[in-house]
Design a protein around this motif. Structure first.
Motif, mmCIF file in Angstrom:
data_model
loop_
_atom_site.group_PDB
_atom_site.id
_atom_site.type_symbol
_atom_site.label_atom_id
_atom_site.label_comp_id
_atom_site.label_asym_id
_atom_site.label_seq_id
_atom_site.Cartn_x
_atom_site.Cartn_y
_atom_site.Cartn_z
ATOM 1 N N TRP A 188 14.388 -10.897 3.136
ATOM 2 C CA TRP A 188 13.476 -11.011 2.009
ATOM 3 C C TRP A 188 12.129 -10.415 2.354
ATOM 4 C CZ3 TRP A 188 9.858 -15.080 0.183
ATOM 5 C CH2 TRP A 188 9.390 -15.899 1.202
ATOM 6 N N PHE A 189 11.485 -9.894 1.343
ATOM 7 C CA PHE A 189 10.177 -9.266 1.523
ATOM 8 C C PHE A 189 9.351 -9.479 0.270
ATOM 9 C CE2 PHE A 189 12.972 -5.969 -0.138
ATOM 10 C CZ PHE A 189 12.232 -5.421 -1.172
ATOM 11 N N VAL A 190 8.062 -9.279 0.424
ATOM 12 C CA VAL A 190 7.129 -9.338 -0.690
ATOM 13 C C VAL A 190 6.518 -7.950 -0.807
ATOM 14 C CG1 VAL A 190 4.990 -10.363 -1.573
ATOM 15 C CG2 VAL A 190 6.644 -11.793 -0.330
ATOM 16 N N SER A 191 6.503 -7.434 -2.020
ATOM 17 C CA SER A 191 5.936 -6.112 -2.258
ATOM 18 C C SER A 191 4.848 -6.218 -3.316
ATOM 19 C CB SER A 191 7.028 -5.153 -2.742
ATOM 20 O OG SER A 191 6.498 -3.863 -2.957
ATOM 21 N N ASP A 192 3.760 -5.494 -3.105
ATOM 22 C CA ASP A 192 2.661 -5.540 -4.072
ATOM 23 C C ASP A 192 2.896 -4.591 -5.248
ATOM 24 O OD1 ASP A 192 2.202 -3.149 -2.728
ATOM 25 O OD2 ASP A 192 0.106 -3.573 -2.281
ATOM 26 N N GLY A 223 -11.774 1.997 -6.475
ATOM 27 C CA GLY A 223 -11.960 3.426 -6.299
ATOM 28 C C GLY A 223 -10.654 4.190 -6.206
ATOM 29 N N VAL A 224 -9.546 3.489 -6.008
ATOM 30 C CA VAL A 224 -8.226 4.105 -5.920
ATOM 31 C C VAL A 224 -7.352 3.646 -7.080
ATOM 32 C CG1 VAL A 224 -6.137 4.341 -4.514
ATOM 33 C CG2 VAL A 224 -8.369 4.248 -3.405
ATOM 34 N N ARG A 225 -7.447 2.397 -7.405
ATOM 35 C CA ARG A 225 -6.631 1.800 -8.462
ATOM 36 C C ARG A 225 -6.970 2.426 -9.808
ATOM 37 N NH1 ARG A 225 -7.745 -3.316 -7.467
ATOM 38 N NH2 ARG A 225 -5.843 -3.605 -6.298
ATOM 39 N N LEU A 226 -5.942 2.729 -10.569
ATOM 40 C CA LEU A 226 -6.131 3.251 -11.918
ATOM 41 C C LEU A 226 -6.390 2.065 -12.836
ATOM 42 C CD1 LEU A 226 -6.042 5.800 -13.646
ATOM 43 C CD2 LEU A 226 -3.617 5.387 -13.980
ATOM 44 N N MET A 227 -7.592 1.970 -13.333
ATOM 45 C CA MET A 227 -8.002 0.829 -14.151
ATOM 46 C C MET A 227 -7.865 1.163 -15.636
ATOM 47 S SD MET A 227 -8.862 -1.546 -12.043
ATOM 48 C CE MET A 227 -9.759 -2.697 -13.070
ATOM 49 N N PRO A 228 -7.463 0.171 -16.427
ATOM 50 C CA PRO A 228 -7.395 0.384 -17.876
ATOM 51 C C PRO A 228 -8.797 0.584 -18.452
ATOM 52 C CG PRO A 228 -6.907 -1.892 -17.304
ATOM 53 C CD PRO A 228 -7.070 -1.157 -16.028
ATOM 54 N N ARG A 229 -8.856 1.349 -19.535
ATOM 55 C CA ARG A 229 -10.152 1.612 -20.174
ATOM 56 C C ARG A 229 -10.708 0.369 -20.859
ATOM 57 N NH1 ARG A 229 -6.926 5.996 -21.736
ATOM 58 N NH2 ARG A 229 -6.521 4.861 -23.649
ATOM 59 N N LYS A 280 0.797 -1.228 0.000
ATOM 60 C CA LYS A 280 0.000 0.000 0.000
ATOM 61 C C LYS A 280 0.833 1.282 0.000
ATOM 62 C CE LYS A 280 -3.768 -2.334 2.353
ATOM 63 N NZ LYS A 280 -4.694 -2.822 1.507
ATOM 64 N N VAL A 281 1.994 1.222 -0.639
ATOM 65 C CA VAL A 281 2.857 2.398 -0.724
ATOM 66 C C VAL A 281 2.147 3.516 -1.477
ATOM 67 C CG1 VAL A 281 5.022 3.302 -1.682
ATOM 68 C CG2 VAL A 281 5.002 1.089 -0.505
ATOM 69 N N ALA A 282 1.601 3.212 -2.639
ATOM 70 C CA ALA A 282 0.945 4.245 -3.451
ATOM 71 C C ALA A 282 -0.270 4.819 -2.726
ATOM 72 C CB ALA A 282 0.546 3.680 -4.804
ATOM 73 N N ARG A 340 -2.974 9.347 -0.044
ATOM 74 C CA ARG A 340 -3.650 9.893 1.134
ATOM 75 C C ARG A 340 -2.841 11.032 1.771
ATOM 76 N NH1 ARG A 340 -3.898 5.504 3.657
ATOM 77 N NH2 ARG A 340 -2.128 5.817 5.021
ATOM 78 N N GLU A 341 -1.547 10.799 1.984
ATOM 79 C CA GLU A 341 -0.710 11.787 2.664
ATOM 80 C C GLU A 341 -0.540 13.082 1.879
ATOM 81 O OE1 GLU A 341 2.982 9.876 3.655
ATOM 82 O OE2 GLU A 341 2.077 8.726 5.299
#
Length: 171
Positions: free
Chosen positions: A72-76, A130-136, A27-29, A34-35
């Motif tokens: 190690w980490f997992v990033s979305d 509502g936040v994610r930029l969806m392709p047309r 949830k970095v983006a 929000r900030e």
């Protein structure tokens, strides 16, 4: 979520229960949105605002991965995401500028030493939140996918494409 899969030691490399579960970078983006009072619509209405947002996300991804440390980490998402979106929604010159930043240089090196997965365009499990930029449309989505793959290749980052048909995490 994908990282929950690794909570079970049998799903880790070599089924090794001495390997700890991964740290999560997520949830970095959304945090940046929000900030800094951005809305998803800002991304498509103003190239200048879109570029500003993408630069902030790149810096935030770098900071989040720095906090995760050397384990190690997992990033979305990755440091590449804001660069590709800058190229598509802001300007090619803005994206090129981002490719020269210290943040991208650090993130690129980590990606070169990581397992990178790119989800093929069109999965049924991606929905508008509502936040994610969806392709047309499918063409828009396929184009974006192609740009991601090209920038990964240009950056000499190996990656695996996850088929849009894959819906079972255990696969």
């Amino acid at each position: 979520m994908a990282w929950q899969h690794f909570r079970n030691p049998t799903n880790r490399i070599g089924h090794d229960d001495t390997i700890p579960e991964p740290l999560l970078v997520k949830k970095v983006a959304r945090t940046v949105l929000r900030e800094h009072s951005f809305a998803a619509v800002d991304i498509t209405l103003s190239a200048e605002r879109a570029l500003q947002l993408r630069k902030l996300i790149l810096q935030a991804q770098d900071q989040a991965e720095e906090i995760a440390g050397s384990g190690w980490f997992v990033s979305d998402r990755s440091g590449l995401d804001p660069i590709v979106y800058a190229k598509v929604y802001a300007s090619g010159s803005g994206a090129a500028e981002m490719l020269e930043t210290a943040s991208w240089v650090r993130l690129r090196e980590k990606m070169r030493n990581a397992a990178v997965f790119v989800c093929e365009a069109g999965p049924k499990w991606l929905t508008d939140n509502g936040v994610r930029l969806m392709p047309r449309d499918d063409e828009d989505w396929t184009s974006l996918h192609g740009i991601f793959c090209k920038v990964l290749r240009d950056s000499e980052i190996e990656f695996t494409i996850v088929s849009k048909e894959m819906t079972d995490l255990s696969e």
